[in-house]
Design an enzyme around this catalytic site. Structure first.
Site, PDB file in Angstrom:
ATOM      1  N   GLN A  82      -6.149  -9.434  13.513  1.00  0.00           N
ATOM      2  CA  GLN A  82      -6.735  -8.354  12.722  1.00  0.00           C
ATOM      3  C   GLN A  82      -8.228  -8.583  12.499  1.00  0.00           C
ATOM      4  O   GLN A  82      -8.653  -9.657  12.055  1.00  0.00           O
ATOM      5  CB  GLN A  82      -6.048  -8.230  11.364  1.00  0.00           C
ATOM      6  CG  GLN A  82      -6.522  -6.968  10.652  1.00  0.00           C
ATOM      7  CD  GLN A  82      -5.926  -6.782   9.279  1.00  0.00           C
ATOM      8  OE1 GLN A  82      -6.236  -7.529   8.360  1.00  0.00           O
ATOM      9  NE2 GLN A  82      -5.082  -5.780   9.134  1.00  0.00           N
ATOM     10  N   CYS A 112      -8.380  -3.020   3.241  1.00  0.00           N
ATOM     11  CA  CYS A 112      -8.674  -4.056   2.248  1.00  0.00           C
ATOM     12  C   CYS A 112      -9.386  -3.441   1.034  1.00  0.00           C
ATOM     13  O   CYS A 112     -10.417  -2.792   1.177  1.00  0.00           O
ATOM     14  CB  CYS A 112      -9.537  -5.152   2.873  1.00  0.00           C
ATOM     15  SG  CYS A 112      -9.940  -6.444   1.671  1.00  0.00           S
ATOM     16  N   LYS A 153      -4.811  -0.198  10.578  1.00  0.00           N
ATOM     17  CA  LYS A 153      -4.026  -0.276   9.337  1.00  0.00           C
ATOM     18  C   LYS A 153      -4.853   0.355   8.228  1.00  0.00           C
ATOM     19  O   LYS A 153      -5.993  -0.072   7.987  1.00  0.00           O
ATOM     20  CB  LYS A 153      -3.695  -1.733   9.022  1.00  0.00           C
ATOM     21  CG  LYS A 153      -2.847  -1.935   7.764  1.00  0.00           C
ATOM     22  CD  LYS A 153      -2.266  -3.335   7.727  1.00  0.00           C
ATOM     23  CE  LYS A 153      -1.413  -3.593   6.503  1.00  0.00           C
ATOM     24  NZ  LYS A 153      -2.186  -3.915   5.305  1.00  0.00           N
ATOM     25  N   ASN A 213       4.510   0.928   5.379  1.00  0.00           N
ATOM     26  CA  ASN A 213       4.314  -0.333   4.661  1.00  0.00           C
ATOM     27  C   ASN A 213       4.138  -0.058   3.170  1.00  0.00           C
ATOM     28  O   ASN A 213       3.588   0.957   2.778  1.00  0.00           O
ATOM     29  CB  ASN A 213       3.065  -1.044   5.235  1.00  0.00           C
ATOM     30  CG  ASN A 213       2.603  -2.218   4.382  1.00  0.00           C
ATOM     31  OD1 ASN A 213       1.499  -2.199   3.843  1.00  0.00           O
ATOM     32  ND2 ASN A 213       3.430  -3.229   4.245  1.00  0.00           N
ATOM     33  N   GLY A 214       4.618  -1.015   2.366  1.00  0.00           N
ATOM     34  CA  GLY A 214       4.421  -0.960   0.924  1.00  0.00           C
ATOM     35  C   GLY A 214       5.719  -1.039   0.159  1.00  0.00           C
ATOM     36  O   GLY A 214       6.550  -0.125   0.229  1.00  0.00           O
ATOM     37  N   GLY A 237       5.431  -7.377   3.816  1.00  0.00           N
ATOM     38  CA  GLY A 237       4.526  -8.465   3.445  1.00  0.00           C
ATOM     39  C   GLY A 237       5.127  -9.377   2.406  1.00  0.00           C
ATOM     40  O   GLY A 237       5.811 -10.359   2.716  1.00  0.00           O
ATOM     41  N   ARG A 238       4.931  -9.028   1.122  1.00  0.00           N
ATOM     42  CA  ARG A 238       5.297  -9.957   0.055  1.00  0.00           C
ATOM     43  C   ARG A 238       6.783 -10.288   0.036  1.00  0.00           C
ATOM     44  O   ARG A 238       7.157 -11.416  -0.295  1.00  0.00           O
ATOM     45  CB  ARG A 238       4.829  -9.392  -1.288  1.00  0.00           C
ATOM     46  CG  ARG A 238       3.311  -9.428  -1.422  1.00  0.00           C
ATOM     47  CD  ARG A 238       2.823  -8.553  -2.534  1.00  0.00           C
ATOM     48  NE  ARG A 238       3.095  -7.137  -2.254  1.00  0.00           N
ATOM     49  CZ  ARG A 238       2.920  -6.151  -3.107  1.00  0.00           C
ATOM     50  NH1 ARG A 238       2.490  -6.426  -4.315  1.00  0.00           N
ATOM     51  NH2 ARG A 238       3.174  -4.905  -2.762  1.00  0.00           N
TER      52      ARG A 238
HETATM   53  C1  FMN Z   1      -2.439 -11.778  -0.972  1.00  0.00           C
HETATM   54  C2  FMN Z   1      -2.519 -10.602  -0.037  1.00  0.00           C
HETATM   55  C3  FMN Z   1      -3.399 -10.636   1.026  1.00  0.00           C
HETATM   56  C4  FMN Z   1      -3.502  -9.542   1.897  1.00  0.00           C
HETATM   57  N1  FMN Z   1      -4.345  -9.614   2.969  1.00  0.00           N
HETATM   58  C5  FMN Z   1      -4.381  -8.580   3.875  1.00  0.00           C
HETATM   59  C6  FMN Z   1      -5.151  -8.675   5.073  1.00  0.00           C
HETATM   60  O1  FMN Z   1      -5.784  -9.698   5.387  1.00  0.00           O
HETATM   61  N2  FMN Z   1      -5.172  -7.588   5.877  1.00  0.00           N
HETATM   62  C7  FMN Z   1      -4.466  -6.431   5.596  1.00  0.00           C
HETATM   63  O2  FMN Z   1      -4.514  -5.478   6.365  1.00  0.00           O
HETATM   64  N3  FMN Z   1      -3.711  -6.349   4.491  1.00  0.00           N
HETATM   65  C8  FMN Z   1      -3.629  -7.391   3.649  1.00  0.00           C
HETATM   66  N4  FMN Z   1      -2.818  -7.313   2.553  1.00  0.00           N
HETATM   67  C9  FMN Z   1      -1.971  -6.112   2.347  1.00  0.00           C
HETATM   68  C10 FMN Z   1      -0.593  -6.305   3.011  1.00  0.00           C
HETATM   69  O3  FMN Z   1      -0.719  -6.417   4.412  1.00  0.00           O
HETATM   70  C11 FMN Z   1       0.328  -5.112   2.690  1.00  0.00           C
HETATM   71  O4  FMN Z   1      -0.284  -3.947   3.164  1.00  0.00           O
HETATM   72  C12 FMN Z   1       0.606  -4.976   1.197  1.00  0.00           C
HETATM   73  O5  FMN Z   1       0.892  -6.235   0.600  1.00  0.00           O
HETATM   74  C13 FMN Z   1       1.787  -4.028   0.931  1.00  0.00           C
HETATM   75  O6  FMN Z   1       2.928  -4.495   1.597  1.00  0.00           O
HETATM   76  P1  FMN Z   1       4.099  -5.304   0.829  1.00  0.00           P
HETATM   77  O7  FMN Z   1       4.478  -4.508  -0.363  1.00  0.00           O
HETATM   78  O8  FMN Z   1       5.200  -5.423   1.849  1.00  0.00           O
HETATM   79  O9  FMN Z   1       3.530  -6.637   0.448  1.00  0.00           O
HETATM   80  C14 FMN Z   1      -2.705  -8.391   1.680  1.00  0.00           C
HETATM   81  C15 FMN Z   1      -1.806  -8.384   0.602  1.00  0.00           C
HETATM   82  C16 FMN Z   1      -1.694  -9.467  -0.244  1.00  0.00           C
HETATM   83  C17 FMN Z   1      -0.693  -9.418  -1.373  1.00  0.00           C
END
Ligand code: FMN
Length: 334
Positions: A82, A112, A153, A213-214, A237-238
């Site tokens: 990315q 971001c 994204k 996503n989300g 993600g989380r």
């Molecule tokens: C600690 C943290 C760091 C993240 N860093 C990035 C990143 O480097 N690039 C990106 O596109 N999204 C980043 N995100 C967003 C996640 O990719 C994702 O879109 C967001 O957490 C929602 O998805 P989730 O609910 O499954 O976690 C980050 C999220 C968190 C919590």
């Protein structure tokens, strides 16, 4: 071997990029966590910041050791790199360099929400001007061979979801192979609610696949998101911190949502791999706490583990505290 990415209609599961978390060690551990396949089709790296010039090879090799193994984790899962930045030229130069080094796919970060990043013309700030999203995607698309996917994204928008279809069309016109949408605006940061219905509006506006996503934390969430968005491709993600076997379960594996002994073994392996890769004891302790902290709101047993470990001052103490974890989780649930 190249990598095709999500196709319309089939289940596709990606591990979300998370800065400070989804490093190469994490990617390695999470994709080889079990005897059964992990269920992840694609990992995305933490963002690589691109400013005035293309990023040097040494930095790219450091952030993406998988370049030495065909652009895949040891378990064979493709890794997209990315990039984050608002200037088409250095973004294109960095992408071309990555592909020459063996990267299989490029992802572009327009989501971001960090103030420091947005004030320096990167991440979600570009959502205010869809033509700039289009320009960055096009420059990167033109700089790499057609067989290399270039994905984008985004969030739903800067402060509302009103223009999400326009943003999706801009990415598509720039030549994006697919689009991932985090179902929140930039202004929302990570606050509820997510709006999966808005993802559906964007999906219907374009022909390319859209990855939802989300807040996809359980198999039920994914079913509801599919109903509301019409998507068959998802990024998680989380929840991968709280329930790493969610991906496998979505593919029908019988893995339980929480198994203390399994999770403990995984976390031990994570720490061992961090230490073996040269991460200091202090930083490894921080990483372990970070994993538990992010998993905690997603998954009750992780909350119990985080509560036990959060004040540990030494790595060995933190690992020892994981031993009483199941009892602590059961006590909390009672
Ligand atoms: C600690 C943290 C760091 C993240 N860093 C990035 C990143 O480097 N690039 C990106 O596109 N999204 C980043 N995100 C967003 C996640 O990719 C994702 O879109 C967001 O957490 C929602 O998805 P989730 O609910 O499954 O976690 C980050 C999220 C968190 C919590």
């Amino acid at each position: 071997m190249s990598f095709a990415g999500p196709a319309a209609g089939g289940l596709f599961l990606a591990l979300a990029p998370m800065d400070g978390i989804t490093c190469a060690v994490y990617r390695e551990v999470i994709t080889s966590a079990d005897a059964t396949p992990c269920g992840i089709d694609l990992c995305v790296t933490e963002f690589v910041r691109v400013t005035a010039n293309a990023v040097p090879e040494s930095v790219l090799r450091r952030d993406l050791p998988e370049l030495a193994t065909g652009g895949r984790t040891r378990a064979g899962v493709p890794v997209a790199v990315q990039l984050l930045g608002g200037k088409p030229e250095p973004m294109a130069g960095t992408a071309a360099r990555l592909v020459s080094l063996g990267a299989l796919a490029i992802d572009l970060n327009f989501g971001c929400p960090a103030k420091t990043v947005n004030n320096h013309d990167g991440g979600a700030s570009l959502l205010r001007t869809p033509c700039r999203v289009e320009a960055v995607v096009r420059a990167v698309r033109d700089a790499v061979p057609p067989a290399i996917p270039v994905s984008a994204k985004i969030r739903l928008g800067w402060d509302s979801a009103e223009h999400v279809a326009e943003l999706a069309r801009a990415a598509e016109q720039g030549g994006a192979s697919w689009l991932t949408i985090h179902a929140r605006t930039r202004v929302q940061q990570y606050a509820p609610p997510v709006d999966w219905v808005a993802i559906g509006r964007a999906r219907r506006a374009v022909a390319m696949p859209v990855v939802a996503n989300g807040d996809l934390c359980t198999t039920d969430d994914v079913v509801r998101c599919a109903e509301q968005s019409g998507c068959t491709a998802f990024m998680i993600g989380r929840a991968a911190m709280g329930d790493p076997r969610l991906f496998a379960r979505l593919r029908g594996a019988a893995a339980p949502a929480f198994d203390g002994a399994w999770m403990r073994a995984l976390l031990h392996r994570y720490v061992e791999t961090l230490r073996a890769s040269g991460t200091t004891e202090h930083a490894s302790l921080g990483r372990l706490k970070q994993w538990l902290r992010l998993g905690a709101p997603m998954h009750a047993p992780m909350l119990a583990a985080f509560d036990r470990v959060k004040t540990a001052a030494r790595l060995a103490d933190a690992l020892a505290l994981l031993d009483g974890w199941e009892a602590a989780a059961a006590e909390r649930a009672a």
